[in-house]
Write an enzyme that holds these catalytic residues in place. Sequence first.
Site, PDB file in Angstrom:
ATOM      1  N   GLU A   1       0.875  -0.517  10.970  1.00  0.00           N
ATOM      2  CA  GLU A   1      -0.264  -1.310  11.435  1.00  0.00           C
ATOM      3  C   GLU A   1       0.003  -1.979  12.779  1.00  0.00           C
ATOM      4  O   GLU A   1      -0.864  -2.029  13.650  1.00  0.00           O
ATOM      5  CB  GLU A   1      -0.647  -2.374  10.392  1.00  0.00           C
TER       6      GLU A   1
ATOM      7  N   HIS B   1      -5.716  -6.340  -1.792  1.00  0.00           N
ATOM      8  CA  HIS B   1      -6.669  -5.353  -1.262  1.00  0.00           C
ATOM      9  C   HIS B   1      -8.105  -5.859  -1.400  1.00  0.00           C
ATOM     10  O   HIS B   1      -9.023  -5.073  -1.595  1.00  0.00           O
ATOM     11  CB  HIS B   1      -6.555  -4.020  -1.995  1.00  0.00           C
TER      12      HIS B   1
END
Lengths: 326, 325
Positions: free
Chosen positions: B60, B130
């Site tokens: 990321e 999440h």
Amino acid sequence: MPNVVAEHADRLVDQFREMVLVREFETRVSSLFEDNELPGFVHLYIGQEAIATGACWGLKDDDYITSTHRGHGHSIAKGLDPDRMMAELFGKETGYCGGKSGSMHIADVDQGMLGANGIVGAGPSLAVGAGLSIQQNDEDRVCLSFFGEGAMAEGVVHESMNLAGVQDLPVVFVCENNQYGEMTPAQDQHSVEGFEARGDVYDMPAETVDGMSVQSVHDAATRATERARNGGGPSLLICETYRYHGHYEGDPMVYRTEAEVEEWRERDPVDTLESSLLESGHVDGDDVAAIRAEASERIDEAVEFARASEYPDPESAFEGVYSEEL
Amino acid sequence: MPEKSMRNAINDALSEEMQRDDSTYLIGQDVGEPGGSFAVTRGLYDEFEEGRVIDTPISEAAIVGSSAGAGMTGSRPIAEIMYADFMGLAADQVMNQAGLFKYMFGGDVTVPITIRTVNGGPGANAAAQHSKSLHGLFMHMPGVRVVLASTPHDSKGLLKSAIRCDDPVVFFEHMELYNREAEVPEKSYKIPLGEADVEREGDDVTVVATQKMFYHARDVAEQLAGEISVELINPRTVKPLDTETLVESAKKTGRVVVADESVVQNGPASYIAERIQQEAFYHLEAPVEVVGVDDTPIPFSPPLTEAVVPDDEDIETAIRDMPRV
């Protein structure tokens, strides 16, 4: 290295001239800081000059570099103007960033200098982005990413080198091992000695060179940049060097001995090059004195320019956050 | 007008902008041949020439950091980070890099990058790592624009503006809204960043609602019609925030509920409430009510999730609890 000196005398004299300029800039910054003339804090490049000069020497104006918190040498080597650099250190409006960056964030994207950076390990991911731009547009450019060995412990550097390897990007990772990550010896910060093994991990050629020798850095950087330009992908260059001053100006440096510093000073990149040039007869004492005087005058001018410049209008503090005002 | 899912509307925006501007490229994990974790980029790998859609390792920080570097050097990258929760791994690249360069480097540099990421997930029982809505974090970063995709129509127009914007934009989609369908014009259109949408006009109470809360609020407004007249506003972007439209509505109705799926503490809904109270204070009948997640991670088990994440009942209660003259 008499033969090498003879072969490249003109270049080496020019490189000597630039290294002396960097040394003079940094030495002056040190005293200006001590005299409380500079706000903020500064990290000096003294001792590491051969790396910036050697690595950037073969770059074109439109090649890119990313730099670090210790970035003055990289900036000068990439062709930035000492006047505007010094003005930025003084926080003046004529500085490269109008007084918004100071020492740690000097940038000139038009000159290919993508910024000094106060976050350790930030440069390599930016360099990967520059590499992607170059690749996307099929440009004849490379990006050199300078970072200290301390950055080798940052996760984003691993991500960036891996991504550069996966994408075969025209990036040269230049690791300057100045032996200390902030105030802790490098050997206490990294589980494997040396950094060449990192090249295998990312499937890129890695080379360790004497970072106190501009010739060695120059040669290795030339090999790496040529490989990058010719589609050969990224490389890793590890330059062994030493930081004469502390991590920051004012660092008490309790973590090392004066003897150790002296040992490295024996290999001083500027002085050893001077000796070689004198020995080879390509310069004489007068030439050297003239080069040193010229650098001193150049930095005098930069300091005068900075002192004479105005502080920025406080209103400008609120400008330039967005491309259009929100 | 044909109906489209939010997923396809976003895909259309990506395709149109990539056709329009060669300096754009997509980069992210699984965005290429796999078509993205939520199938948003499906088909683009085949549609565009090699190199325009870049699959990356699970990195990321490098995805976003490289986008910042590419943005400075003539590209207009569109990065995908699979979940907003993963933006923590790339936070430095937004907070200390992309968001600062224009200002810190003296104003001449632009960093025209779009980071698409995904809020939501509680409704899919995706659990604590999440499921978060994290646009509030990025509202806190000067130099960064923050967009919330709520409807198919708006998603397409907003994303096109985000991609063309010369500043870094974090574009938050919502996991539970990808299948929502609505009319989307075939023609190309943009929606400016910073213009709220008054979805429904009303007189008694203003509800400012984002993403999934917008749909809850819309249902509630419909149910209450005839009893309480709700004015429903979707801010669409939270930075810039269209304070003018929100304040104007607050002055008209005198009562405001702000519903947003983020944590309330120091969050977007609290900020919106604060702005309205500052600017419409003498027109308000009551303090602005905030509906959101109260300092709790998002749990897994359905009854736990339902207890933590607001729904239409919470919005209805907030509306009904407003003092009425």
